[in-house]
Scaffold this active site. Structure first.
Site, PDB file in Angstrom:
ATOM      1  N   ASN A 103      -9.960   1.410   2.805  1.00 17.29           N
ATOM      2  CA  ASN A 103      -9.626   1.260   4.227  1.00 17.29           C
ATOM      3  C   ASN A 103     -10.178   2.421   5.054  1.00 17.29           C
ATOM      4  O   ASN A 103     -10.654   2.232   6.171  1.00 17.29           O
ATOM      5  CB  ASN A 103      -8.108   1.142   4.415  1.00 17.29           C
ATOM      6  CG  ASN A 103      -7.641  -0.299   4.278  1.00 17.29           C
ATOM      7  OD1 ASN A 103      -8.458  -1.195   4.041  1.00 17.29           O
ATOM      8  ND2 ASN A 103      -6.350  -0.539   4.419  1.00 17.29           N
ATOM      9  N   THR A 151       0.858  -1.184   0.000  1.00 16.81           N
ATOM     10  CA  THR A 151       0.000   0.000   0.000  1.00 16.81           C
ATOM     11  C   THR A 151       0.893   1.232   0.000  1.00 16.81           C
ATOM     12  O   THR A 151       1.640   1.468   0.955  1.00 16.81           O
ATOM     13  CB  THR A 151      -0.909  -0.010   1.246  1.00 16.81           C
ATOM     14  OG1 THR A 151      -1.655  -1.229   1.230  1.00 16.81           O
ATOM     15  CG2 THR A 151      -1.852   1.171   1.245  1.00 16.81           C
ATOM     16  N   ARG A 181      -7.937  -9.642   4.287  1.00 17.73           N
ATOM     17  CA  ARG A 181      -7.950  -9.397   5.735  1.00 17.73           C
ATOM     18  C   ARG A 181      -7.114 -10.469   6.405  1.00 17.73           C
ATOM     19  O   ARG A 181      -7.167 -11.640   5.993  1.00 17.73           O
ATOM     20  CB  ARG A 181      -9.381  -9.510   6.281  1.00 17.73           C
ATOM     21  CG  ARG A 181     -10.316  -8.425   5.829  1.00 17.73           C
ATOM     22  CD  ARG A 181     -11.744  -8.874   6.028  1.00 17.73           C
ATOM     23  NE  ARG A 181     -12.018 -10.073   5.235  1.00 17.73           N
ATOM     24  CZ  ARG A 181     -13.135 -10.812   5.336  1.00 17.73           C
ATOM     25  NH1 ARG A 181     -14.066 -10.507   6.202  1.00 17.73           N
ATOM     26  NH2 ARG A 181     -13.318 -11.880   4.565  1.00 17.73           N
ATOM     27  N   CYS A 224      -2.905  -1.972   9.279  1.00 20.33           N
ATOM     28  CA  CYS A 224      -3.269  -1.188   8.098  1.00 20.33           C
ATOM     29  C   CYS A 224      -4.216  -0.023   8.333  1.00 20.33           C
ATOM     30  O   CYS A 224      -3.912   1.085   7.903  1.00 20.33           O
ATOM     31  CB  CYS A 224      -3.796  -2.118   7.021  1.00 20.33           C
ATOM     32  SG  CYS A 224      -2.448  -3.108   6.356  1.00 20.33           S
TER      33      CYS A 224
HETATM   34  P1  NAD Z   1       5.088  -7.503   6.662  1.00 19.33           P
HETATM   35  O1  NAD Z   1       5.801  -6.547   7.510  1.00 19.33           O
HETATM   36  O2  NAD Z   1       4.339  -8.632   7.292  1.00 19.33           O
HETATM   37  O3  NAD Z   1       6.075  -8.155   5.605  1.00 19.33           O
HETATM   38  C1  NAD Z   1       6.995  -7.429   4.864  1.00 19.33           C
HETATM   39  C2  NAD Z   1       8.138  -8.365   4.469  1.00 19.33           C
HETATM   40  O4  NAD Z   1       9.007  -7.675   3.584  1.00 19.33           O
HETATM   41  C3  NAD Z   1       8.991  -8.827   5.644  1.00 19.33           C
HETATM   42  O5  NAD Z   1       9.088 -10.241   5.644  1.00 19.33           O
HETATM   43  C4  NAD Z   1      10.372  -8.195   5.379  1.00 19.33           C
HETATM   44  O6  NAD Z   1      11.441  -8.983   5.829  1.00 19.33           O
HETATM   45  C5  NAD Z   1      10.346  -8.074   3.874  1.00 19.33           C
HETATM   46  N1  NAD Z   1      11.301  -7.087   3.334  1.00 19.33           N
HETATM   47  C6  NAD Z   1      11.544  -5.821   3.764  1.00 19.33           C
HETATM   48  N2  NAD Z   1      12.503  -5.253   3.018  1.00 19.33           N
HETATM   49  C7  NAD Z   1      12.860  -6.158   2.069  1.00 19.33           C
HETATM   50  C8  NAD Z   1      13.802  -6.159   1.003  1.00 19.33           C
HETATM   51  N3  NAD Z   1      14.572  -5.094   0.749  1.00 19.33           N
HETATM   52  N4  NAD Z   1      13.907  -7.269   0.237  1.00 19.33           N
HETATM   53  C9  NAD Z   1      13.133  -8.355   0.475  1.00 19.33           C
HETATM   54  N5  NAD Z   1      12.231  -8.413   1.476  1.00 19.33           N
HETATM   55  C10 NAD Z   1      12.095  -7.329   2.264  1.00 19.33           C
HETATM   56  O7  NAD Z   1       4.088  -6.637   5.787  1.00 19.33           O
HETATM   57  P2  NAD Z   1       2.591  -6.993   5.311  1.00 19.33           P
HETATM   58  O8  NAD Z   1       1.648  -6.925   6.449  1.00 19.33           O
HETATM   59  O9  NAD Z   1       2.643  -8.228   4.468  1.00 19.33           O
HETATM   60  O10 NAD Z   1       2.281  -5.732   4.383  1.00 19.33           O
HETATM   61  C11 NAD Z   1       2.949  -5.535   3.156  1.00 19.33           C
HETATM   62  C12 NAD Z   1       2.234  -4.409   2.412  1.00 19.33           C
HETATM   63  O11 NAD Z   1       0.907  -4.820   2.075  1.00 19.33           O
HETATM   64  C13 NAD Z   1       2.070  -3.118   3.226  1.00 19.33           C
HETATM   65  O12 NAD Z   1       2.199  -2.027   2.363  1.00 19.33           O
HETATM   66  C14 NAD Z   1       0.640  -3.203   3.748  1.00 19.33           C
HETATM   67  O13 NAD Z   1       0.070  -1.940   3.969  1.00 19.33           O
HETATM   68  C15 NAD Z   1      -0.058  -3.898   2.600  1.00 19.33           C
HETATM   69  N6  NAD Z   1      -1.236  -4.672   2.993  1.00 19.33           N
HETATM   70  C16 NAD Z   1      -1.196  -5.451   4.107  1.00 19.33           C
HETATM   71  C17 NAD Z   1      -2.309  -6.223   4.466  1.00 19.33           C
HETATM   72  C18 NAD Z   1      -2.302  -7.081   5.683  1.00 19.33           C
HETATM   73  O14 NAD Z   1      -3.351  -7.652   6.000  1.00 19.33           O
HETATM   74  N7  NAD Z   1      -1.209  -7.214   6.422  1.00 19.33           N
HETATM   75  C19 NAD Z   1      -3.446  -6.210   3.641  1.00 19.33           C
HETATM   76  C20 NAD Z   1      -3.441  -5.387   2.490  1.00 19.33           C
HETATM   77  C21 NAD Z   1      -2.325  -4.636   2.172  1.00 19.33           C
HETATM   78  C1  UGA Z   2      -8.301  -4.553   6.744  1.00 23.49           C
HETATM   79  C2  UGA Z   2      -9.284  -4.543   5.576  1.00 23.49           C
HETATM   80  O1  UGA Z   2     -10.498  -5.179   5.983  1.00 23.49           O
HETATM   81  C3  UGA Z   2      -8.703  -5.284   4.377  1.00 23.49           C
HETATM   82  O2  UGA Z   2      -9.589  -5.200   3.273  1.00 23.49           O
HETATM   83  C4  UGA Z   2      -7.367  -4.649   4.003  1.00 23.49           C
HETATM   84  O3  UGA Z   2      -6.740  -5.346   2.956  1.00 23.49           O
HETATM   85  C5  UGA Z   2      -6.448  -4.658   5.216  1.00 23.49           C
HETATM   86  O4  UGA Z   2      -7.079  -3.970   6.315  1.00 23.49           O
HETATM   87  C6  UGA Z   2      -5.165  -3.963   4.938  1.00 23.49           C
HETATM   88  O5  UGA Z   2      -5.125  -3.023   4.176  1.00 23.49           O
HETATM   89  O6  UGA Z   2      -4.230  -4.413   5.576  1.00 23.49           O
HETATM   90  P1  UGA Z   2      -7.521  -6.306   8.589  1.00 23.49           P
HETATM   91  O7  UGA Z   2      -6.846  -5.132   9.199  1.00 23.49           O
HETATM   92  O8  UGA Z   2      -6.755  -7.547   8.403  1.00 23.49           O
HETATM   93  O9  UGA Z   2      -8.101  -5.903   7.140  1.00 23.49           O
HETATM   94  O10 UGA Z   2      -8.787  -6.692   9.480  1.00 23.49           O
HETATM   95  P2  UGA Z   2     -10.300  -6.199   9.575  1.00 23.49           P
HETATM   96  O11 UGA Z   2     -11.154  -7.387   9.635  1.00 23.49           O
HETATM   97  O12 UGA Z   2     -10.630  -5.178   8.578  1.00 23.49           O
HETATM   98  O13 UGA Z   2     -10.300  -5.522  11.018  1.00 23.49           O
HETATM   99  C7  UGA Z   2      -9.586  -4.329  11.267  1.00 23.49           C
HETATM  100  C8  UGA Z   2      -9.892  -3.824  12.665  1.00 23.49           C
HETATM  101  O14 UGA Z   2     -11.241  -3.352  12.730  1.00 23.49           O
HETATM  102  C9  UGA Z   2      -9.766  -4.892  13.750  1.00 23.49           C
HETATM  103  O15 UGA Z   2      -9.137  -4.317  14.874  1.00 23.49           O
HETATM  104  C10 UGA Z   2     -11.199  -5.262  14.072  1.00 23.49           C
HETATM  105  O16 UGA Z   2     -11.376  -5.692  15.402  1.00 23.49           O
HETATM  106  C11 UGA Z   2     -11.898  -3.919  13.850  1.00 23.49           C
HETATM  107  N1  UGA Z   2     -13.328  -4.073  13.511  1.00 23.49           N
HETATM  108  C12 UGA Z   2     -13.729  -4.669  12.361  1.00 23.49           C
HETATM  109  C13 UGA Z   2     -14.289  -3.543  14.375  1.00 23.49           C
HETATM  110  O17 UGA Z   2     -13.957  -2.974  15.427  1.00 23.49           O
HETATM  111  N2  UGA Z   2     -15.613  -3.654  14.036  1.00 23.49           N
HETATM  112  C14 UGA Z   2     -16.028  -4.247  12.886  1.00 23.49           C
HETATM  113  O18 UGA Z   2     -17.248  -4.303  12.645  1.00 23.49           O
HETATM  114  C15 UGA Z   2     -15.056  -4.781  12.025  1.00 23.49           C
END
Ligand code: NAD
Ligand code: UGA
Length: 481
Positions: free
Chosen positions: A259, A122, A195, A311
């Site tokens: 989001n 993101t 999620r 996020c």
């Molecule tokens: P994370 O922190 O869990 O994982 C990131 C990984 O990237 C780590 O394993 C780290 O070691 C690796 N990394 C960092 N620098 C690197 C490099 N130079 N070369 C190779 N690997 C490297 O992150 P995440 O939660 O998977 O999120 C990744 C992106 O996706 C973020 O921008 C986040 O906002 C977005 N996103 C996350 C979620 C979610 O549910 N976690 C959902 C939608 C979008």
């Molecule tokens: C959220 C979005 O739902 C995903 O679509 C998105 O990809 C992701 O962020 C991201 O960008 O990382 P996530 O954070 O994994 O996913 O979990 P959610 O289920 O969305 O919950 C987020 C937070 O909201 C939690 O703390 C949850 O407890 C809270 N929540 C959720 C509430 O308090 N009330 C609700 O009705 C729903």
């Protein structure tokens, strides 16, 4: 299709494992050697239901591989996903240093083969063009090094390797030493909407797939990549998934807007909950009542302790910051954040109202992670509660189905992490349900009440049966009723 996914966190590992399951040949790259070594041995760095089995099967079939070597990772890959973290800086802006490092490194290793480079992380609006620039800078640096070390002949090699169609004369490489060679790639934005806790289901069953690009060739390759999901092949059922093609900036904005909307919806219902508490209405019934209106929908109307995680907090902060950069004050989003912060504070106030002085009291937290079915503690509401209660002099204990048995202790200095729920309840003045893990539905609350100093439970997620709890002798409070 040959795919590289850079970053094996919650998004990268799930994306890689799911694409491998759909028949693509995927190599996951991470610069953390311990993570990669673990993955090569089938040990997962994160807890995500179903992922271990998917990784095991992908590895066994050879469709899914892991490496720390980005160069070999991208060597034969037509599509390269950037899926590294973009955590918030104190200013609210996302920290783009990991994206920048990866983009530069990709640039250094590009050859004449055409690639689609996908921003799955993101990233703020405008990052697609910025990533393109960094990749070109990386390629320029590498070309310069090669030129310096092996002389004019290598530059000639680069010129010959260059595809004339792609030469624009604008990029850094093109101007380098007068060379007309440019690496051959497009950057697309493909935001992720999964999620945590249901990441695999969400990846195979997305509400839509968004791709932002102005390159027809890149869009076509992305469509081929996602074809099994879009047209429900390989055992996937249900209706075809909407395929949304936009320009780069709009795709980037779709991610932040989605989001921000969901976070706002939760803050909205929490505000209604606070008014319900004062007026005698019950927010759960109100949410059911308004949720039946198709224009509103019931999802994300669960009042409680508010939103946390890796996020929502950082993405809402980033959007506020982006707006400010362009001279606009995002007042609604500021209020969304404010309501959310106060929601955690309100729970402490409930404890104060019930127990008066918290100094010397023992509070037990049911759940630590920011939501169920994950081990993710990033910006978990439990962390603010722990700090607040600790400052007020309370002793805080906690039990979490995943964190208790894991080595995760970051941010948990001021809490005693118990390994079972009976030890948690022992001598507590109150229990607070922080995370709605399924196993908390079936606890023997009568037994827990008997172990506590006072049988008080605050259901911070409104997920338990109040009547049943009262029948076993527990005093129950919730949010918004
Ligand atoms: P994370 O922190 O869990 O994982 C990131 C990984 O990237 C780590 O394993 C780290 O070691 C690796 N990394 C960092 N620098 C690197 C490099 N130079 N070369 C190779 N690997 C490297 O992150 P995440 O939660 O998977 O999120 C990744 C992106 O996706 C973020 O921008 C986040 O906002 C977005 N996103 C996350 C979620 C979610 O549910 N976690 C959902 C939608 C979008
Ligand atoms: C959220 C979005 O739902 C995903 O679509 C998105 O990809 C992701 O962020 C991201 O960008 O990382 P996530 O954070 O994994 O996913 O979990 P959610 O289920 O969305 O919950 C987020 C937070 O909201 C939690 O703390 C949850 O407890 C809270 N929540 C959720 C509430 O308090 N009330 C609700 O009705 C729903």
């Amino acid at each position: 299709m040959h795919v590289a996914v850079i970053g094996t966190g919650y998004v990268g590992l799930v994306t890689g494992a799911c694409l491998a399951h759909l028949g693509h040949s995927v190599i996951c790259v991470d610069n953390n050697p311990a993570k990669i070594e673990g993955l090569q041995r089938g040990r997962l760095p994160i807890y995500e239901p179903g992922l271990e089995e998917l990784v095991r099967r992908g590895s066994a079939s050879g469709q899914l591989r892991f490496t720390t070597d980005l160069r070999s990772g991208i060597e034969n890959s037509q599509v390269i996903f950037i899926a590294v973290g973009t955590p918030a800086l104190p200013s609210g802006d996302p920290d783009l240093r990991y994206v920048e490092a990866v983009a530069r490194e990709i640039g250094q290793h590009l050859d004449e083969q055409y690639r689609v480079i996908v921003n799955k992380s993101t990233v703020p609006i405008g990052s697609g063009d910025w990533v393109r620039m960094i990749i070109l800078d990386g390629a320029a640096e590498a070309a310069k090094q090669r030129f310096n070390s092996s002389g004019e002949s290598h530059l000639e090699e680069l010129r010959q390797a260059g595809n004339p169609e792609t030469v624009t004369g604008q990029g850094s490489v093109a101007t380098l030493q007068g060379s007309r060679w440019m690496p051959h790639f497009d950057v697309v934005s493909n935001p992720e909407f999964l999620r945590e806790g249901s990441a695999i289901h969400d990846t195979f069953n997305p509400d839509r797939i968004v791709v932002g690009s102005d390159s027809e060739r890149a869009i076509e390759i992305m469509q081929q990549l996602y074809e099994p999901i879009l047209s429900r092949q390989g055992g996937l059922s249900g209706d075809p998934v909407p395929w949304v093609v936009t320009d780069l900036a709009s795709a980037e904005m779709i991610k932040y807007a989605a989001n921000a909307f969901l976070a706002t919806k939760i803050s909205f219902i929490n505000e209604i909950a606070n008014i319900c508490e004062r007026t005698g209405a019950d927010v759960t019934q109100v949410a059911d009542g308004i949720g039946l209106d198709k224009r509103i929908g019931r999802a994300f109307l669960n009042a409680g302790l508010g939103w946390g995680g890796s996020c929502f907090p950082k993405d809402v902060a980033a959007l506020i910051q982006t707006a400010a950069d362009y001279g606009y004050e995002a007042r609604l989003l500021r209020a969304t954040v404010e309501v959310n912060q106060e929601q955690r504070q309100r729970l402490v106030e409930k404890l104060q109202q019930a127990l008066k002085v918290l100094k010397g009291k023992t509070i037990g937290l049911l759940g630590l992670t920011f939501k169920p079915n994950t081990d993710d503690m990033r910006d978990a509401p439990s962390l603010s509660l722990i700090e607040h209660l600790h400052k007020l002099g309370a002793k805080v204990k906690a039990y979490d189905p995943v964190v208790s048995g894991s080595g995760i202790r970051e941010g948990l200095a001021h809490v005693v992490v118990e390994t079972d729920v009976l030890r948690l309840a022992q001598d507590c003045d109150a229990l607070v349900l922080v995370t709605e893990w399924q196993e908390f539905q079936t606890l023997d609350y009568g037994r827990l009440a008997g172990l506590m100093r006072r049988p008080l439970l605050i259901d911070g997620r409104n997920c338990l049966d109040r009547q049943a709890l009262r029948q076993v002798g527990m005093t129950v409070l919730g949010v918004g009723w």
